[in-house]
Design a protein around this motif. Structure first.
Motif, PDB file in Angstrom:
ATOM      1  N   LEU A 101       0.826  -1.206   0.000  1.00 45.69           N
ATOM      2  CA  LEU A 101       0.000   0.000   0.000  1.00 45.69           C
ATOM      3  C   LEU A 101       0.863   1.260   0.000  1.00 45.69           C
ATOM      4  CD1 LEU A 101      -2.706  -1.121   2.577  1.00 45.69           C
ATOM      5  CD2 LEU A 101      -3.080  -0.698   0.142  1.00 45.69           C
ATOM      6  N   LEU A 102       1.947   1.237   0.771  1.00 44.86           N
ATOM      7  CA  LEU A 102       2.853   2.384   0.802  1.00 44.86           C
ATOM      8  C   LEU A 102       3.497   2.605  -0.561  1.00 44.86           C
ATOM      9  CD1 LEU A 102       4.563   1.669   4.246  1.00 44.86           C
ATOM     10  CD2 LEU A 102       2.968   3.527   3.749  1.00 44.86           C
ATOM     11  N   GLY A 103       3.845   1.503  -1.239  1.00 43.61           N
ATOM     12  CA  GLY A 103       4.452   1.611  -2.566  1.00 43.61           C
ATOM     13  C   GLY A 103       3.504   2.234  -3.571  1.00 43.61           C
ATOM     14  N   ALA A 104       2.252   1.795  -3.541  1.00 45.59           N
ATOM     15  CA  ALA A 104       1.265   2.373  -4.458  1.00 45.59           C
ATOM     16  C   ALA A 104       1.111   3.866  -4.206  1.00 45.59           C
ATOM     17  CB  ALA A 104      -0.068   1.655  -4.291  1.00 45.59           C
ATOM     18  N   ARG A 105       1.166   4.252  -2.925  1.00 40.60           N
ATOM     19  CA  ARG A 105       1.033   5.664  -2.581  1.00 40.60           C
ATOM     20  C   ARG A 105       2.241   6.468  -3.060  1.00 40.60           C
ATOM     21  NH1 ARG A 105      -0.001   5.549   3.298  1.00 40.60           N
ATOM     22  NH2 ARG A 105      -1.731   4.250   2.573  1.00 40.60           N
ATOM     23  N   LEU A 106       3.435   5.937  -2.822  1.00 40.77           N
ATOM     24  CA  LEU A 106       4.656   6.644  -3.231  1.00 40.77           C
ATOM     25  C   LEU A 106       4.756   6.785  -4.746  1.00 40.77           C
ATOM     26  CD1 LEU A 106       7.273   5.065  -0.794  1.00 40.77           C
ATOM     27  CD2 LEU A 106       6.580   7.461  -0.869  1.00 40.77           C
ATOM     28  N   CYS A 107       4.168   5.832  -5.471  1.00 40.45           N
ATOM     29  CA  CYS A 107       4.288   5.835  -6.931  1.00 40.45           C
ATOM     30  C   CYS A 107       3.166   6.594  -7.635  1.00 40.45           C
ATOM     31  CB  CYS A 107       4.343   4.395  -7.452  1.00 40.45           C
ATOM     32  SG  CYS A 107       5.883   3.534  -7.029  1.00 40.45           S
ATOM     33  N   ARG A 108       2.246   7.188  -6.895  1.00 39.24           N
ATOM     34  CA  ARG A 108       1.160   7.938  -7.531  1.00 39.24           C
ATOM     35  C   ARG A 108       1.645   9.030  -8.466  1.00 39.24           C
ATOM     36  NH1 ARG A 108      -2.704   8.655  -2.317  1.00 39.24           N
ATOM     37  NH2 ARG A 108      -3.719   6.601  -2.355  1.00 39.24           N
ATOM     38  N   PRO A 109       2.698   9.773  -8.121  1.00 41.73           N
ATOM     39  CA  PRO A 109       3.147  10.842  -9.034  1.00 41.73           C
ATOM     40  C   PRO A 109       3.690  10.328 -10.369  1.00 41.73           C
ATOM     41  CG  PRO A 109       3.999  11.199  -6.808  1.00 41.73           C
ATOM     42  CD  PRO A 109       3.428   9.824  -6.841  1.00 41.73           C
ATOM     43  N   LEU A 110       3.897   9.022 -10.512  1.00 44.67           N
ATOM     44  CA  LEU A 110       4.503   8.485 -11.723  1.00 44.67           C
ATOM     45  C   LEU A 110       3.489   8.207 -12.826  1.00 44.67           C
ATOM     46  CD1 LEU A 110       7.087   5.957 -10.204  1.00 44.67           C
ATOM     47  CD2 LEU A 110       7.264   8.432 -10.511  1.00 44.67           C
ATOM     48  N   SER A 111       2.209   8.343 -12.536  1.00 47.75           N
ATOM     49  CA  SER A 111       1.151   8.088 -13.539  1.00 47.75           C
ATOM     50  C   SER A 111       1.321   6.717 -14.184  1.00 47.75           C
ATOM     51  CB  SER A 111       1.167   9.187 -14.618  1.00 47.75           C
ATOM     52  OG  SER A 111       0.941  10.451 -14.051  1.00 47.75           O
ATOM     53  N   LEU A 112       1.420   5.689 -13.340  1.00 47.79           N
ATOM     54  CA  LEU A 112       1.607   4.324 -13.836  1.00 47.79           C
ATOM     55  C   LEU A 112       0.316   3.782 -14.431  1.00 47.79           C
ATOM     56  CD1 LEU A 112       3.609   2.784 -10.844  1.00 47.79           C
ATOM     57  CD2 LEU A 112       4.526   3.680 -12.993  1.00 47.79           C
ATOM     58  N   SER A 113       0.456   2.779 -15.291  1.00 51.07           N
ATOM     59  CA  SER A 113      -0.706   2.072 -15.824  1.00 51.07           C
ATOM     60  C   SER A 113      -1.365   1.272 -14.701  1.00 51.07           C
ATOM     61  CB  SER A 113      -0.279   1.125 -16.940  1.00 51.07           C
ATOM     62  OG  SER A 113       0.515   0.067 -16.408  1.00 51.07           O
ATOM     63  N   LEU A 150      -2.049  -1.814 -14.804  1.00 50.62           N
ATOM     64  CA  LEU A 150      -1.339  -3.095 -14.713  1.00 50.62           C
ATOM     65  C   LEU A 150      -0.120  -2.966 -13.801  1.00 50.62           C
ATOM     66  CD1 LEU A 150      -0.683  -5.442 -17.747  1.00 50.62           C
ATOM     67  CD2 LEU A 150       1.042  -5.119 -15.979  1.00 50.62           C
ATOM     68  N   ALA A 151       0.677  -1.919 -13.982  1.00 44.93           N
ATOM     69  CA  ALA A 151       1.873  -1.730 -13.150  1.00 44.93           C
ATOM     70  C   ALA A 151       1.480  -1.501 -11.692  1.00 44.93           C
ATOM     71  CB  ALA A 151       2.697  -0.563 -13.676  1.00 44.93           C
ATOM     72  N   ARG A 152       0.411  -0.735 -11.454  1.00 46.19           N
ATOM     73  CA  ARG A 152      -0.043  -0.493 -10.078  1.00 46.19           C
ATOM     74  C   ARG A 152      -0.480  -1.786  -9.415  1.00 46.19           C
ATOM     75  NH1 ARG A 152      -2.968   3.701 -12.507  1.00 46.19           N
ATOM     76  NH2 ARG A 152      -4.917   2.619 -12.047  1.00 46.19           N
ATOM     77  N   GLU A 153      -1.149  -2.659 -10.182  1.00 41.70           N
ATOM     78  CA  GLU A 153      -1.591  -3.939  -9.616  1.00 41.70           C
ATOM     79  C   GLU A 153      -0.401  -4.800  -9.206  1.00 41.70           C
ATOM     80  OE1 GLU A 153      -5.889  -4.519 -11.909  1.00 41.70           O
ATOM     81  OE2 GLU A 153      -4.067  -5.439 -12.744  1.00 41.70           O
ATOM     82  N   CYS A 154       0.692  -4.711  -9.959  1.00 39.68           N
ATOM     83  CA  CYS A 154       1.899  -5.477  -9.597  1.00 39.68           C
ATOM     84  C   CYS A 154       2.428  -5.028  -8.242  1.00 39.68           C
ATOM     85  CB  CYS A 154       2.976  -5.302 -10.661  1.00 39.68           C
ATOM     86  SG  CYS A 154       2.574  -6.045 -12.262  1.00 39.68           S
ATOM     87  N   ILE A 155       2.398  -3.728  -7.994  1.00 42.22           N
ATOM     88  CA  ILE A 155       2.880  -3.189  -6.717  1.00 42.22           C
ATOM     89  C   ILE A 155       1.940  -3.584  -5.578  1.00 42.22           C
ATOM     90  CG2 ILE A 155       3.388  -1.066  -5.444  1.00 42.22           C
ATOM     91  CD1 ILE A 155       4.046   0.209  -8.221  1.00 42.22           C
ATOM     92  N   LEU A 156       0.653  -3.435  -5.810  1.00 37.28           N
ATOM     93  CA  LEU A 156      -0.338  -3.676  -4.767  1.00 37.28           C
ATOM     94  C   LEU A 156      -0.534  -5.152  -4.438  1.00 37.28           C
ATOM     95  CD1 LEU A 156      -3.239  -1.184  -5.578  1.00 37.28           C
ATOM     96  CD2 LEU A 156      -2.119  -1.459  -3.357  1.00 37.28           C
TER      97      LEU A 156
END
Length: 327
Positions: free
Chosen positions: A226-238, A240-246
């Motif tokens: 969850l922290l990773g998804a939050r930190l990566c929000r500014p990156l405008s990920l797809s 699919l990529a967000r699901e890999c982190i979460l």
């Protein structure tokens, strides 16, 4: 367009290094040579900084590549481990050079993994395939915010970053064998590189603790998707990529975290990264455990972690690691 990484031939006495791999803020502990035909001349001794004046001399003569002796290759790797984060986070280098040195460092880790941990039957063609996917994935992270995110993760724990590169390789290896389209593989690769980025928000003392974690420390570790998804929000990920982190710690039997998903509720790319993540963790030396051999890692995953992984993906992964020609 990212420049190709320097060719590395372990049989050659001198190895090429782009000049901008030598950071203004950090002299290297290795000697630097210039090439003249078939011979090499010492330009800087270990510990000597490449001052702006000396860099100007190289630029004046059109020198963009210098050389190190192959016996000092490991010193160069340690130099990158120690100073790459500062280069990505600092103001000295232009963004295109930051992007290129990040890409080249990824390629160096990829090549080392291919050489040391994947089947010997993998050809140079396969090696170039992984490097090409690394280029395409890194290209998504070459914004100021993307490079800062990677630099910040490296500064917190370089091992977490290099583990992400390993997971990227295994993820591409498996998804490519399944015949998935390139855009899907690239986005899963981006997710693999970033999958543990939330660990930047975890106390380093917990990440590097050699003994058993307390229940409170384990709960803190479980927050990192969850922290990773939050930190990566500014990156405008797809997505699919967000699901890999979460979802990389979700388990097929529903006993994973953070959401306790099970079965088909976990997308294939997340199931693949889950498999790759655990395999690399088991076969790498960690502060709390020694590395195990590949066969033992696969045995642990199959029997001691039964129900955690997609069995069809697991079997395919075993075949790939055994050298089956599935790519």
């Amino acid at each position: 367009m990212l420049p190709p990484p320097p060719a590395v031939d372990p049989t050659r006495e001198y190895q090429p290094i782009p000049v901008w791999h030598l950071f203004p803020h950090a002299p290297g502990e290795f000697e630097i040579y210039l090439r003249h035909g078939d011979s090499h001349t010492l330009f800087a001794r270990g510990g000597e900084a490449l001052t702006p004046q000396r860099r100007g001399i190289l630029a004046e003569y059109g020198v963009s590549v210098v050389y190190i002796h192959r016996e000092e290759r490991e010193r160069y790797r340690r130099y990158m481990r120690r100073h790459l984060a500062g280069a990505l986070l600092g103001p000295e280098m232009p963004r295109d050079q930051k992007a290129a040195v990040f890409y080249h460092n990824c390629c160096d880790i990829v090549r080392e993994l291919l050489r040391e941990r994947l089947p010997q039957g993998l050809s140079d063609v396969h090696g170039r395939l992984f490097v090409a996917y690394a280029r395409d994935c890194v290209a998504f992270l070459c914004t100021e915010s993307g490079l800062a995110r990677m630099g910040s993760l490296m500064a917190h724990d370089y091992e977490v970053y290099s583990h992400g590169v390993h997971v990227f390789v295994y993820t591409v290896f498996l998804l490519k064998s399944l015949g998935l389209p390139q855009p899907t593989i690239v986005q899963a690769g981006v997710g693999a590189l970033l999958h543990d980025s939330g660990k930047e928000a975890i106390d380093a003392a917990i990440l590097k603790k050699p003994g058993r974690l307390t229940p409170e420390e384990f709960l803190a570790i479980r927050e990192h998707p969850l922290l990773g998804a939050r930190l990566c929000r500014p990156l405008s990920l797809s997505r699919l990529a967000r699901e890999c982190i979460l979802m990389h710690h979700e388990k097929l039997n529903g006993h994973g975290y953070p959401r306790g998903l099970s079965g088909e509720a976990i997308p294939m790319h997340a199931r693949v990264i889950s498999l790759a993540d655990v395999y690399d963790a088991l076969t790498s030396r960690r502060v709390y455990a020694d590395a195990v051999r590949p066969f033992e890692a696969l045995r642990i995953m199959r029997h001691e972690m039964a129900g955690s992984f997609d069995l069809d993906l697991y079997k395919r992964f075993v075949m790939l690691l055994s050298g089956a020609a599935l790519l």
